[in-house]
Design an enzyme around this catalytic site. Structure first.
Site, PDB file in Angstrom:
ATOM      1  N   ASN A  49       0.826  -1.212   0.000  1.00 47.11           N
ATOM      2  CA  ASN A  49       0.000   0.000   0.000  1.00 47.11           C
ATOM      3  C   ASN A  49       0.858   1.259   0.000  1.00 47.11           C
ATOM      4  O   ASN A  49       0.543   2.246  -0.678  1.00 47.11           O
ATOM      5  CB  ASN A  49      -0.924   0.010   1.215  1.00 47.11           C
ATOM      6  CG  ASN A  49      -2.041  -1.011   1.118  1.00 47.11           C
ATOM      7  OD1 ASN A  49      -2.264  -1.598   0.057  1.00 47.11           O
ATOM      8  ND2 ASN A  49      -2.733  -1.231   2.211  1.00 47.11           N
ATOM      9  N   HIS A 452     -15.540   1.726 -15.732  1.00 47.13           N
ATOM     10  CA  HIS A 452     -15.361   1.001 -14.480  1.00 47.13           C
ATOM     11  C   HIS A 452     -16.605   0.191 -14.113  1.00 47.13           C
ATOM     12  O   HIS A 452     -16.613  -0.529 -13.124  1.00 47.13           O
ATOM     13  CB  HIS A 452     -15.033   2.011 -13.367  1.00 47.13           C
ATOM     14  CG  HIS A 452     -14.520   1.414 -12.106  1.00 47.13           C
ATOM     15  ND1 HIS A 452     -15.243   1.416 -10.930  1.00 47.13           N
ATOM     16  CD2 HIS A 452     -13.353   0.793 -11.817  1.00 47.13           C
ATOM     17  CE1 HIS A 452     -14.547   0.838  -9.977  1.00 47.13           C
ATOM     18  NE2 HIS A 452     -13.393   0.452 -10.482  1.00 47.13           N
ATOM     19  N   TYR A 485     -12.129 -10.368  -1.906  1.00 43.87           N
ATOM     20  CA  TYR A 485     -12.844  -9.091  -1.858  1.00 43.87           C
ATOM     21  C   TYR A 485     -14.316  -9.359  -1.584  1.00 43.87           C
ATOM     22  O   TYR A 485     -14.904 -10.274  -2.156  1.00 43.87           O
ATOM     23  CB  TYR A 485     -12.737  -8.345  -3.196  1.00 43.87           C
ATOM     24  CG  TYR A 485     -11.389  -7.750  -3.520  1.00 43.87           C
ATOM     25  CD1 TYR A 485     -10.224  -8.193  -2.908  1.00 43.87           C
ATOM     26  CD2 TYR A 485     -11.275  -6.752  -4.469  1.00 43.87           C
ATOM     27  CE1 TYR A 485      -8.996  -7.643  -3.226  1.00 43.87           C
ATOM     28  CE2 TYR A 485     -10.048  -6.191  -4.806  1.00 43.87           C
ATOM     29  CZ  TYR A 485      -8.909  -6.649  -4.174  1.00 43.87           C
ATOM     30  OH  TYR A 485      -7.693  -6.109  -4.489  1.00 43.87           O
TER      31      TYR A 485
END
Length: 702
Positions: A49, A452, A485
């Site tokens: 990250n 997206h 996820y």
């Protein structure tokens, strides 16, 4: 003169909020309630990250400094001031990462027999093994570069492992060079597990950097090595393409990708043992300032330690495996998506969806039904057309295989492939070429707007009519990430939804004006204004004394118009509960501004990825939407996104309960945002027993 870097009182800097998210990820590495090897993974995730923060976020901030009028949004800071503030926070975080590694994780691993052997503790047997390893695997592929006028400082790849070496004595040509650079190929493993004949421990590891460091003198025969220090450079990896000026975005993107590894220097990591003259020399070579320097006590790339859990046979130190549920009501299944009625006659997936909307909750539900939906469509002689958006698919994708098969079977197949999905550009170009070779109509989205949205449309001939089947999702069509996820996916034949999806695909292919959608909201046209209108409706209901509530779950909240509307609704008396995993620029709990707003972030085994928006609508007809879009400026105004209503009452209840309600009860992985931008863990109390939303869902679905 001291610079005032006070943020706007009503908004939190989005990059600072992102660093606070990474602080919460790092906290998982310190949590003794989490299995040890999983804690190591969280440490590595925090390192990854941080890499992306520097490559993308801070790099963009440096780009802003080129415009004297530029300001950050929504907090309205001067970019130079923001960089100063963010650098201070980032240095603190990096220091905490290495403290966690050296003082918490490594000692805990040693107690479990998993050791990282230091050079100072190597036995003679181990030293000999290291020398042999260097001779066989490292020496043949290393190209040490002595620095002189004919050997200038080499180009350094983004995030590659390098060593700066100080030397004394004469080289082969009788000259004194003083410095050399050793670049380590990325193909080499950064951490090596020692075999039984080299050590007495079952899980003993050594860093590649340690092996090189102990044998580096063999690269410079006739000279004396007086210092050897690892360093790593992080570069700007943002791609800059003027889409209005290029004829073929794929060719332009391929050209940019080749130069990504050599973007502007953003961060320099060096060993904490590196002397000042040497790191100052490196800073000068890369034209960097001292606040861009990070001196670390350990490997300069923590992410590479992520290989250790897979190299250890210690399932007792990892999360207990869980079994993903197959399609609900599909326990005695033979073959892909063959469901059985009471009369034992097979029911196809199309019959199932036509009968009732089907909701999948990943990763608790398997992603297999989505793949099998496409496989079935590819082979079904009654299916005439398949249309799909692709943002991230991963390598060796069964989704791509199914679309190829469909095209070769004579279906009309259209794929809208977003080539600009960050860090997936190479793979998406490869997949787009594969699809084109198979006869698929491949489009690259819309100039200036990333596509997206997550949509599949199947057109099927049934008797004397054409029926549309749709899948809409909050996450990518990626078979790997769907295991980690949390996302919702909806199969439906609802006429209004299907008509809207068909219109959006027509818009993406023909570029025609299609704004008259019936039930879907779409960026960049109606989603932003639609969300604000629904927030304002709740505010009006509250003013009239009617029930008013908003619950929203997303990855990021930064768009100023949405935030201001939420502030106004809070002042009107609307109870607003936000579940925001990462960036949140809204300041909750401020009197006369946001006192009716709470913001919670849940960090757990899975990456929280749902986008869910609930509006109570005075209890008369509450509305619930799922979306591919966060409440970020880019999603609402600069991308093609979809936001779809959950119309089936059973699916509505499932999304509300599993996506919102139980997360508001979580006090194990939940952190509560304070008005100053910091987060504190939600506490277990006498009246609120320990409760984990993710654990509850694992138990339910398993």
């Amino acid at each position: 003169m001291q610079i005032d870097i006070t943020e706007h009182p009503n908004y939190i800097n989005q990059e600072k909020s992102l660093l606070e998210f990474n602080r919460r990820v790092l906290a998982q590495a310190k949590n003794p309630e989490i299995p040890l090897l999983e804690r190591l993974k969280f440490l590595c995730i925090s390192s990854t990250n941080m890499d992306e923060f520097f490559e993308v976020r801070l790099a963009s901030m440096y780009e802003l400094t080129k415009d004297s009028a530029a300001r950050t949004r929504p907090d309205d800071m001067c970019p130079e001031d923001a960089i100063q503030m963010l650098s201070a926070v980032a240095h603190d975080l990096v220091t905490d990462q290495y403290h966690t590694l050296n003082n918490i994780i490594i000692p805990a691993l040693e107690k479990e027999g998993i050791r990282f052997l230091r050079r100072s503790h190597w036995s003679e047997q181990q030293k000999e093994w290291m020398r042999n390893y260097f001779t066989q695997y490292l020496h043949p592929v290393l190209s040490p570069m002595g620095l002189d006028p004919s050997h200038p400082f080499p180009r350094v790849l983004n995030k590659s492992l390098n060593f700066i070496v100080s030397l004394e004595g004469k080289d082969a040509f009788g000259r004194s060079n003083g410095l050399a650079i050793v670049q380590v190929p990325r193909s080499l493993p950064r951490i090596i597990k020692l075999p039984p004949d080299a050590t007495d421990g079952p899980n003993d590891f050594v860093f590649l950097s340690s092996i090189l460091h102990s044998n580096v003198s063999r690269l410079f025969p006739g000279m004396m090595v007086t210092g050897c220090h690892q360093f790593r450079l992080t570069r700007n990896t943002n791609l800059f393409i003027d889409e209005e000026e290029v004829d073929d975005i794929m060719k332009a993107l391929q050209g940019e990708l080749t130069s990504r590894q050599y973007g502007g220097a953003i961060r320099l990591e060096v060993s904490d043992q590196c002397p000042k003259p040497m790191y100052e020399y490196l800073l000068d070579q890369f034209n960097m300032k001292e606040h861009q320097l990070y001196r670390v006590r350990g490997p300069v790339n923590l992410h590479r330690i992520n290989a250790v859990p897979d190299m250890c046979n210690r399932p007792d130190l990892s999360f207990e495996p869980y079994a993903q549920r197959q399609l609900p009501g599909n326990k005695a299944v033979q073959g892909p998506l063959r469901l059985f009625k009471r009369n034992k006659q097979p029911e196809s997936i199309f019959d199932r969806i036509k009968r009732k909307d089907v909701l999948l909750h990943h990763p608790y539900d398997s992603f297999t039904p989505v793949i099998d939906f496409l496989k079935t469509a590819a082979n079904d002689p009654d299916v005439l057309a398949i249309r799909m958006t692709l943002y991230r698919t991963g390598e060796k994708s069964a989704i791509i295989d199914a679309l190829e098969k469909a095209a070769r079977n004579g279906k009309e197949v259209t794929a809208v492939v977003e080539l600009r999905a960050r860090f997936d550009e190479d793979n998406n170009i490869i997949q787009a070429n594969r699809l084109q070779d198979a006869g698929v109509n491949v489009l690259y989205g819309v100039v200036g707007y990333k596509t997206h949205a997550k949509m599949i449309l199947v057109v099927r001939r049934e008797e004397n009519l054409l029926r549309h089947y749709v899948h809409l999702g909050t996450g990518n069509y990626h078979h790997i990430t769907t295991r980690f996820y949390t996302d919702f996916g909806l199969f439906t034949t609802h006429p209004a939804i299907c008509r809207d999806v068909s219109k959006i695909f027509q818009q993406l292919t023909s570029l025609g004006d299609t704004k008259d959608l019936e039930v879907l909201l779409q960026s960049p046209f109606t989603l932003h204004s639609g969300m604000i209108a629904k927030i304002q409706r709740e505010a009006e209901n509250a003013k009239l004394g009617k029930p008013a509530r908003i619950i929203a779950k997303m990855n990021g909240l930064q768009e100023q118009g949405i935030i201001d509307a939420l502030y106004e609704a809070s002042n009107a008396g609307v109870q607003i509960d936000l579940i925001v995993r990462g960036i949140c620029s809204l300041r909750p709990g401020i009197p006369n501004l946001s006192e009716n707003i709470t913001v919670t972030s849940v960090i757990g085994r899975f990456l929280e990825h749902h986008r869910i928006y609930y509006f109570e609508n005075s209890q008369a007809s509450p509305e619930l939407y799922c979306s591919s879009a966060d409440w970020m400026q880019r999603n609402l105004l600069s991308r093609v996104e979809t936001c779809f209503p959950i119309l089936d009452k059973d699916c509505f209840q499932q999304v509300y309960t599993e996506g919102l309600a139980i997360y508001l009860e979580d006090n194990i992985g939940a952190w509560v945002l304070q008005s100053d931008g910091t987060y504190v863990p939600k506490q277990v109390t006498a009246t609120k027993l320990a409760f984990s939303a993710q654990k509850t869902l694992i138990e339910k679905y398993s």
